[in-house]
Motif scaffolding. Structure first.
Motif: not given
Ligand code: COA
Length: 163
Positions: A124-130
């Protein structure tokens, strides 16, 4: 891995749910996890170091064996200071690998006994960045599902103060 203190370093500008996912996984493996917030000289930060530390502290306060700290200078020097040899890093996708591999080898060149352990966050978080979160927030988009509740509240509050 009993009695191993692991360090999870990063700029965390701001902390995201992906970071928290890695911290929770690490906390189940190591006796203590120190989240070490630092300045990344290759980045222009949105939040001050103090603010990032305080947002991270709030976000992980319910996880018993996790501490939040900060450092400046080399990560290996910080490891020496706190008597740790273990770095935790997250691998979100294959594209992270080359950079992480290079950093792990360089850290080992700088401090021989250092080990880097890679953990994989929930997909779910693989696309997430700050920076994605910062961009969505600054353009008025909905970033509620990407950051811890406390971080969301803080960012909304600041956004309003800056209007
Ligand atoms: N979930 C969500 N986002 C994640 C993530 C995860 N699980 N893992 C990484 N990211 C994001 C980060 O938020 C960051 O986003 P951004 O670039 O949009 O801000 C991006 O992926 C890259 O993260 P990372 O590589 O961890 O960068 P960083 O700035 O957070 O950390 C340091 C890099 C601080 C660990 C590194 O520069 C360092 O060690 N500095 C100290 C100086 C030193 O020793 N240098 C020599 C190193 S060999």
């Amino acid at each position: 891995m009993k009695n191993i203190v692991a360090v999870y370093p990063g700029s965390f500008d701001p902390p995201t749910n992906g970071h928290i996912d890695i911290i929770k996984r690490a906390s189940k493996i190591f006796s203590k996890v120190i989240v070490a917030v630092t300045h990344n000289c290759n980045k222009k930060h949105m939040f001050s170091l103090e603010d990032r530390v305080s947002m991270m502290k709030e976000a992980v306060k319910s996880i018993k064996n996790v501490e939040v700290s900060s450092f400046s200078g080399l990560l290996v020097d910080y490891l020496d200071k706190i008597d740790s040899f273990c770095i935790v890093r997250g691998l979100r996708a294959l594209s992270d690998f080359e950079y992480e591999f290079q950093m792990a080898l360089m850290n080992r060149k700088l401090k021989q006994d250092v080990e880097t352990i890679f953990l994989v966050p929930d997909q779910e978080y693989t696309f997430l960045s700050s920076s994605t979160v910062r961009e969505i927030a600054s353009l008025g988009g909905n970033f509620k599902n990407f950051v811890p509740k406390s971080v969301y509240k803080e960012m909304i509050k600041r956004g309003k103060e800056n209007v």
